[in-house]
Enzyme design. Structure first.
Site, PDB file in Angstrom:
ATOM      1  N   HIS A 134      -9.265   4.820  -1.418  1.00 56.74           N
ATOM      2  CA  HIS A 134      -7.983   4.101  -1.354  1.00 56.74           C
ATOM      3  C   HIS A 134      -7.811   3.167  -2.553  1.00 56.74           C
ATOM      4  O   HIS A 134      -8.001   1.965  -2.444  1.00 56.74           O
ATOM      5  CB  HIS A 134      -7.907   3.321  -0.032  1.00 56.74           C
ATOM      6  CG  HIS A 134      -6.601   2.622   0.211  1.00 56.74           C
ATOM      7  ND1 HIS A 134      -5.390   3.078  -0.278  1.00 56.74           N
ATOM      8  CD2 HIS A 134      -6.307   1.475   0.894  1.00 56.74           C
ATOM      9  CE1 HIS A 134      -4.419   2.244   0.100  1.00 56.74           C
ATOM     10  NE2 HIS A 134      -4.953   1.271   0.796  1.00 56.74           N
ATOM     11  N   CYS A 159       0.813  -1.226   0.000  1.00 58.34           N
ATOM     12  CA  CYS A 159       0.000   0.000   0.000  1.00 58.34           C
ATOM     13  C   CYS A 159       0.843   1.271   0.000  1.00 58.34           C
ATOM     14  O   CYS A 159       0.295   2.366  -0.157  1.00 58.34           O
ATOM     15  CB  CYS A 159      -0.952   0.010   1.192  1.00 58.34           C
ATOM     16  SG  CYS A 159      -2.195  -1.293   1.116  1.00 58.34           S
TER      17      CYS A 159
END
Lengths: 385, 385
Positions: free
Chosen positions: B333, B87
């Site tokens: 996200h 991430c």
């Protein structure tokens, strides 16, 4: 004033290591990473990696875990990111390492490429891509598309490809860590079972497990390490349109190689690569790829590969020995490791440590690594002067 | 003399762009890449990318095609590699771009992060990892492991987490391209359905599709571009042992953040981040992650988050506004895009272009992006002076 290509001679390789390339059913990726990296540590005289290594760059195509494979295998917790460019991943990893040093971010970094494709539970060319007109195709199927137009235009044939396989099988027998240590004849290659015309079994690289690693440092620090430093004269990468959909593509060349080569020669200040470069490792996923690369890299004019293959220009003892350790064909092709393995072989050649396959007096070495469809190409030029 | 950390003020961001973050069922990755990149081109006054962009760095977690997604979407055929750090991929992409410029390889490069997780054909937190003692766990399950020990030691609770969600939902309503434009109350957060104790629905980030891009150039060339240049004071990355297997891990902090922050502050020459930094974007995959980051980043002492959350230190109008555009929680996200999106928001803040969410007079901005288990952290510090 442009700073472009200002990386020349800013970085040096001071350690190189490679695992054996094989079907390592009994080992995990972490074993191969440790084998390659600890050989590179030993080569560079690094005894305390946590203190002496500032950052790590890694690359793998079939890794389940990503960068954690490397940090946990080595218990080395540093700046660590992974780089990816299909089968050219290995060279991109070393390129990132060189950028990080030349940028002034770190003094000394580790670059690791690795893959364990055998753990995927399949054998053979398992990857299915979309080919021309969206027909499914394996890598062998789509790389073979370059053969028919080339054969037709330049009167070449399967025998020319076979001679490349024979050369690389021979060279592989001289490399202790290679996978296939087996001499073959042109007749063996021509009579092998067909994979995707005109590629028989011996025209296709051997997919293996493996890892390779190099230690890169600032050029001005390189003399602090025990071995002869190998300086990075150029490290270049370029992409090109996807050949499968590019209306300008003629299948007689891979554009990415031509673009990356022009960039790398400009960086290194070369204008006559055949004479200036002493030894080269080029991407031979298939024999046809190596053939095209002779020309795409500007070693010889377009269409001249057949005569140079016959005369031995690229054999050990020839004017420019290519794939001295057997290449992807015979040393093996653990995808993420391949570009790093090529650089390791060039380091050995430049230091005079290549044993029975040594190219006498090699001073300048090129490696060439393509990836994608192929859409990308990364090239390194290393030298000891 | 060590060159370590010599990257400060060598590079500048001169263009920033971002797609809307949403469930883009009607668009492919290529549409989102084009949206973000052409906004960045326009911002930098770039009219001929093929001439003005020297190289491209990209990153994505769910890309089916790799770098070809980007080259084919943009019809931009340049040096192009992909960077990956879970991430934290987005920040790593910008880090690579900065390294390439500072290394002298290129003058001006493009960095693109993107992802289309919604195309995977699943909804919700679909990724199953191995958790503690090898029990399967989703990201929510394993990040929640930090909550119980923290709550016990520092007398914190779900209300403290809820206040973070309320803040980020509010900030998201002020960002035109955010996904969730919905104010919530502490009561809403506390009464939402449970995902993994103590995380209710509003403690979890919103997974979306999206792309973000920046143009990075040499600092000495930055004034040639139309907008106010934003200089890179530090861009750092660090990994740490996997918390799930690290015997020293206490679940009260993420070590990678502490290590990366120390490195970034050294690079940027900071010693009092709460007072010196004017605005920050921190990784809030879960509210608990944002809470720990206040402390791991050294903004406040260990255990002090609860009081600062209550007093509004990190709200718009507070001493150090955090996640001014809504963060992962509310802006969205799209994994590979997130780190780049944070940097885009900081560029807007530093130029005074952040509209209703503008932090008055912001001169120094930090972004913080973690990845893995979490095992990696990448941090940027940008400034206009």
């Amino acid at each position: 004033m442009s700073a472009k290509h200002g990386i020349r001679d800013k970085t040096a390789i001071v350690g190189a290591g490679c695992s054996t390339f094989a079907e390592h059913w009994e080992k995990g990726a972490e074993h191969l990473i440790v084998e390659a990296v600890f050989e590179a540590y030993a080569d560079a005289g690094i005894e305390d990696p946590a203190r002496q290594i500032d950052a790590v760059f890694c690359g793998s195509l079939y890794s389940a875990m990503g960068p954690v494979d490397v940090s946990e295998a080595l218990k080395l917790y540093k700046p660590l990111a992974s780089v990816y460019n299909y089968c050219a991943t290995g060279t991109e990893v070393v390129r990132s390492a060189c950028m990080a040093i030349a940028a002034g971010l770190y003094d000394t970094v580790l670059a690791v490429g690795y893959d364990k494709p055998k753990d995927r539970g399949v054998s053979g060319p398992s990857v299915t891509y979309r080919g021309v007109r969206d027909l499914p195709a394996t890598p062998a199927g789509w790389f073979s598309l370059a053969a028919a137009p080339y054969f037709a235009k330049y009167d070449a044939g399967r025998e020319d490809l076979a001679r490349i396989a024979v050369k690389n099988h021979h060279n592989g027998t001289l490399a202790p860590k290679s996978f296939l240590k087996k001499e073959i004849t042109v007749e063996d290659a021509l009579s092998a079972r067909m994979i995707a015309w005109p590629f028989g079994l011996y025209d296709c690289a051997a997919q293996t497990d493996g890892a390779a690693a190099v230690i890169v440092t600032r050029a001005d620090l390189a003399r602090n390490y025990p071995g002869q430093p190998v300086y990075v004269k150029a490290i270049s990468s370029h992409c090109a349109p996807n050949p499968h959909t590019d209306p300008d593509h003629d299948f007689l060349r891979w554009k990415a190689t031509e673009l990356a080569a022009a960039d790398a020669y400009r960086m290194a200040g070369l204008d006559d690569p055949l004479r200036q470069i002493d030894v080269a490792q080029v991407h031979d996923c298939f024999t046809m790829t190596e053939l095209l690369s002779y020309e795409d890299l500007g070693f010889i004019p377009k269409g001249a590969a057949k005569e140079h293959i016959a005369s031995g220009t690229f054999a050990l003892g020839g004017e420019l020995p290519i794939n001295t350790d057997g290449g992807l064909k015979s040393f093996g092709h653990p995808t993420g490791a391949t570009g790093v393995r090529m650089i390791v072989e060039n380091v050995l050649q430049l230091r005079g440590q290549a044993g029975a396959r040594q190219v006498p007096g090699a001073k300048l070495a090129l490696s060439h690594n393509i990836g994608g469809y192929p859409t990308g190409c990364a090239i390194s030029i290393l030298g000891v002067e």
